[in-house]
Design a protein around this motif. Structure first.
Motif, mmCIF file in Angstrom:
data_model
loop_
_atom_site.group_PDB
_atom_site.id
_atom_site.type_symbol
_atom_site.label_atom_id
_atom_site.label_comp_id
_atom_site.label_asym_id
_atom_site.label_seq_id
_atom_site.Cartn_x
_atom_site.Cartn_y
_atom_site.Cartn_z
ATOM 1 N N GLY A 130 0.761 -1.263 0.521
ATOM 2 C CA GLY A 130 0.175 0.327 0.241
ATOM 3 C C GLY A 130 0.891 1.464 0.419
ATOM 4 O O GLY A 130 0.205 2.457 -0.487
ATOM 5 N N VAL A 131 1.568 1.014 0.665
ATOM 6 C CA VAL A 131 3.093 2.454 0.723
ATOM 7 C C VAL A 131 3.895 2.606 -1.118
ATOM 8 O O VAL A 131 3.916 3.118 -0.995
ATOM 9 C CB VAL A 131 3.936 2.422 2.029
ATOM 10 C CG1 VAL A 131 5.378 3.378 1.548
ATOM 11 C CG2 VAL A 131 3.679 1.898 3.076
ATOM 12 N N VAL A 132 4.124 1.553 -1.526
ATOM 13 C CA VAL A 132 4.219 1.148 -2.640
ATOM 14 C C VAL A 132 2.829 1.899 -3.656
ATOM 15 O O VAL A 132 3.345 3.114 -4.413
ATOM 16 C CB VAL A 132 5.157 -0.022 -2.964
ATOM 17 C CG1 VAL A 132 5.520 0.121 -4.170
ATOM 18 C CG2 VAL A 132 6.383 -0.423 -2.067
ATOM 19 N N ASP A 133 2.321 1.175 -3.180
ATOM 20 C CA ASP A 133 1.178 1.487 -4.169
ATOM 21 C C ASP A 133 0.391 3.622 -4.331
ATOM 22 O O ASP A 133 0.249 4.750 -5.310
ATOM 23 C CB ASP A 133 0.021 1.679 -4.298
ATOM 24 C CG ASP A 133 0.089 -0.150 -5.059
ATOM 25 O OD1 ASP A 133 0.565 -0.509 -5.553
ATOM 26 O OD2 ASP A 133 -1.042 -1.158 -4.088
ATOM 27 N N HIS A 134 1.059 4.177 -2.890
ATOM 28 C CA HIS A 134 0.888 5.516 -2.910
ATOM 29 C C HIS A 134 1.734 6.259 -3.753
ATOM 30 O O HIS A 134 1.287 6.954 -4.118
ATOM 31 C CB HIS A 134 1.158 5.842 -1.420
ATOM 32 C CG HIS A 134 0.844 6.527 -1.300
ATOM 33 N ND1 HIS A 134 -0.243 7.771 -0.476
ATOM 34 C CD2 HIS A 134 2.052 8.469 -1.071
ATOM 35 C CE1 HIS A 134 0.052 9.100 -0.713
ATOM 36 N NE2 HIS A 134 1.657 9.480 -0.371
ATOM 37 N N PHE A 135 3.097 5.969 -3.333
ATOM 38 C CA PHE A 135 3.488 6.594 -4.771
ATOM 39 C C PHE A 135 4.030 6.501 -6.246
ATOM 40 O O PHE A 135 4.117 7.346 -6.763
ATOM 41 C CB PHE A 135 5.040 6.498 -4.198
ATOM 42 C CG PHE A 135 5.234 6.978 -3.138
ATOM 43 C CD1 PHE A 135 5.399 8.545 -2.592
ATOM 44 C CD2 PHE A 135 5.660 6.277 -1.645
ATOM 45 C CE1 PHE A 135 5.891 9.209 -1.499
ATOM 46 C CE2 PHE A 135 5.344 7.296 -0.387
ATOM 47 C CZ PHE A 135 5.590 8.626 -0.265
ATOM 48 N N ASP A 136 3.440 4.904 -6.907
ATOM 49 C CA ASP A 136 2.919 4.677 -7.505
ATOM 50 C C ASP A 136 2.133 5.253 -8.656
ATOM 51 O O ASP A 136 2.116 5.580 -9.587
ATOM 52 C CB ASP A 136 2.891 3.184 -8.055
ATOM 53 C CG ASP A 136 2.711 3.152 -9.278
ATOM 54 O OD1 ASP A 136 3.540 2.844 -10.089
ATOM 55 O OD2 ASP A 136 2.044 2.633 -9.642
ATOM 56 N N ARG A 137 1.021 5.746 -7.683
ATOM 57 C CA ARG A 137 0.300 6.626 -8.133
ATOM 58 C C ARG A 137 0.350 7.602 -8.281
ATOM 59 O O ARG A 137 -0.701 8.324 -8.877
ATOM 60 C CB ARG A 137 -1.403 6.550 -7.064
ATOM 61 C CG ARG A 137 -1.781 5.963 -6.814
ATOM 62 C CD ARG A 137 -3.117 5.747 -6.196
ATOM 63 N NE ARG A 137 -2.867 6.414 -5.381
ATOM 64 C CZ ARG A 137 -2.552 4.775 -4.166
ATOM 65 N NH1 ARG A 137 -3.103 3.968 -4.178
ATOM 66 N NH2 ARG A 137 -2.846 5.565 -2.691
ATOM 67 N N GLU A 138 1.642 8.644 -7.806
ATOM 68 C CA GLU A 138 1.926 10.060 -7.882
ATOM 69 C C GLU A 138 3.210 9.774 -9.166
ATOM 70 O O GLU A 138 3.749 10.814 -9.840
ATOM 71 C CB GLU A 138 2.766 10.464 -6.745
ATOM 72 C CG GLU A 138 1.639 10.392 -5.544
ATOM 73 C CD GLU A 138 2.245 11.224 -4.711
ATOM 74 O OE1 GLU A 138 3.649 11.568 -4.591
ATOM 75 O OE2 GLU A 138 1.878 11.521 -3.342
ATOM 76 N N GLY A 139 2.875 8.715 -10.135
ATOM 77 C CA GLY A 139 4.384 8.668 -11.118
ATOM 78 C C GLY A 139 5.679 8.579 -10.738
ATOM 79 O O GLY A 139 6.763 8.462 -11.038
ATOM 80 N N ARG A 140 5.723 7.993 -8.730
ATOM 81 C CA ARG A 140 7.177 8.291 -8.704
ATOM 82 C C ARG A 140 8.003 6.517 -8.650
ATOM 83 O O ARG A 140 7.441 5.944 -8.095
ATOM 84 C CB ARG A 140 7.387 8.690 -7.508
ATOM 85 C CG ARG A 140 6.852 10.318 -6.934
ATOM 86 C CD ARG A 140 6.927 10.715 -6.032
ATOM 87 N NE ARG A 140 8.795 11.037 -5.472
ATOM 88 C CZ ARG A 140 8.482 11.961 -4.511
ATOM 89 N NH1 ARG A 140 7.510 11.987 -3.890
ATOM 90 N NH2 ARG A 140 9.752 11.888 -3.810
ATOM 91 N N THR A 141 8.805 6.136 -8.617
ATOM 92 C CA THR A 141 9.747 5.454 -8.705
ATOM 93 C C THR A 141 9.873 4.730 -7.087
ATOM 94 O O THR A 141 10.314 5.875 -6.565
ATOM 95 C CB THR A 141 11.147 5.197 -9.560
ATOM 96 O OG1 THR A 141 11.649 5.438 -9.270
ATOM 97 C CG2 THR A 141 10.096 5.305 -11.493
ATOM 98 N N CYS A 142 9.442 3.807 -6.799
ATOM 99 C CA CYS A 142 10.144 3.354 -5.783
ATOM 100 C C CYS A 142 11.398 1.772 -5.521
ATOM 101 O O CYS A 142 10.956 1.168 -6.462
ATOM 102 C CB CYS A 142 9.017 2.761 -4.456
ATOM 103 S SG CYS A 142 7.670 3.411 -4.440
ATOM 104 N N TYR A 143 12.111 2.415 -4.015
ATOM 105 C CA TYR A 143 12.895 0.949 -4.030
ATOM 106 C C TYR A 143 12.430 0.373 -2.465
ATOM 107 O O TYR A 143 12.585 1.501 -1.784
ATOM 108 C CB TYR A 143 14.518 1.618 -4.208
ATOM 109 C CG TYR A 143 15.283 2.361 -5.678
ATOM 110 C CD1 TYR A 143 15.190 1.396 -6.463
ATOM 111 C CD2 TYR A 143 14.654 3.182 -6.248
ATOM 112 C CE1 TYR A 143 15.916 1.411 -7.436
ATOM 113 C CE2 TYR A 143 14.635 3.819 -7.714
ATOM 114 C CZ TYR A 143 15.105 2.573 -8.579
ATOM 115 O OH TYR A 143 15.739 2.914 -9.438
#
Length: 242
Positions: A85-98
């Protein structure tokens, strides 16, 4: 800065560091009693990332940190879903997550859509379960056998009662989960980097000199070592982003 993220079980808090654009490191702390020994160190590390222009977050996963969700309601899968859910939060903003994980925190990033995984001193679930069993053995003054956490349950009782280990009330299902959980395997197309202490015989991309804070009886910090790990993450992400 304190932010919020949503997952199937509700809303939880997360500490946010660094810029509001660019890649984001999502850090998972060790499970149960180790987190209090490493939280200050983790925050120091993430602040060093921010100084280098890399954003990061430290989420309170359900059942951990300041979350109001009871730990005895948790399974590893539900914690993984919350991390996702944390990763999805930033994915919706178009940001890559590591993903980043310390010790058993490396077990929690399996479901996130991550561009890479960075693990420090990763610990598999079976090893953590052995440690928890040793702690409980000391607490009650006797040796415990395999699946000991089911032994005290009355026949026919469903669900099986939770057990308390070092102040943590844990469901037997979660302990059973641990017996088979391992950090996410390396897979083609996904960057993966592992660091371990120089004294750790496990396989790693890099061995570093440092203090195993999780072995201390009280919480601690190591600013110089946090700087070393932060610089490793920054350099690794820069390579991944090329």
């Amino acid at each position: 800065m304190i932010g919020r993220y949503d997952w199937a079980g509700g809303t939880e808090a997360m500490l946010r560091f660094g810029p509001a654009t660019g890649p984001v490191v999502v850090l998972a702390l060790p499970l149960f009693e180790e987190a209090n020994r490493t939280r200050a160190f983790a925050v120091t590390m993430l602040r060093r990332l921010a100084e280098r222009g890399v954003a990061s977050v430290l989420p309170d996963l359900p059942g951990q940190g300041e979350s109001l969700v009871p730990l005895h309601d948790m399974t590893i899968l539900r914690m993984q879903e919350a991390y996702g859910g944390v990763v999805d939060h930033f994915d919706r903003e178009g940001r890559t997550c590591y993903g980043a994980g310390i010790r058993s925190g490396a077990l929690l990033d399996a479901l996130g859509l991550l561009f890479g995984r960075w693990h420090f001193a990763p610990q598999d679930g079976a090893s953590l379960l052995r440690e928890l069993t040793r702690i409980k053995s000391v607490e009650i003054g006797k040796s415990l056998g395999e699946c000991w956490y089911f032994e005290h349950a009355e026949k026919g009782v469903d669900p099986v009662p939770s057990v308390e280990i070092a102040g943590n009330v844990i469901a037997p299902d979660l302990l059973t989960d641990l017996s088979v959980k391992t950090p996410f395997d390396r897979s083609p197309g996904t960057a993966h980097r592992t660091l371990r202490l120089a004294s750790d015989p496990g396989e790693a991309d890099r061995k570093v000199e440092g203090t195993p804070l999780w072995r201390r009886s009280e919480p601690g910090n190591d600013h110089a070592f946090a700087q070393i790990l932060a610089e490793d993450i920054v350099d690794w992400i820069a390579t991944c982003e090329r």
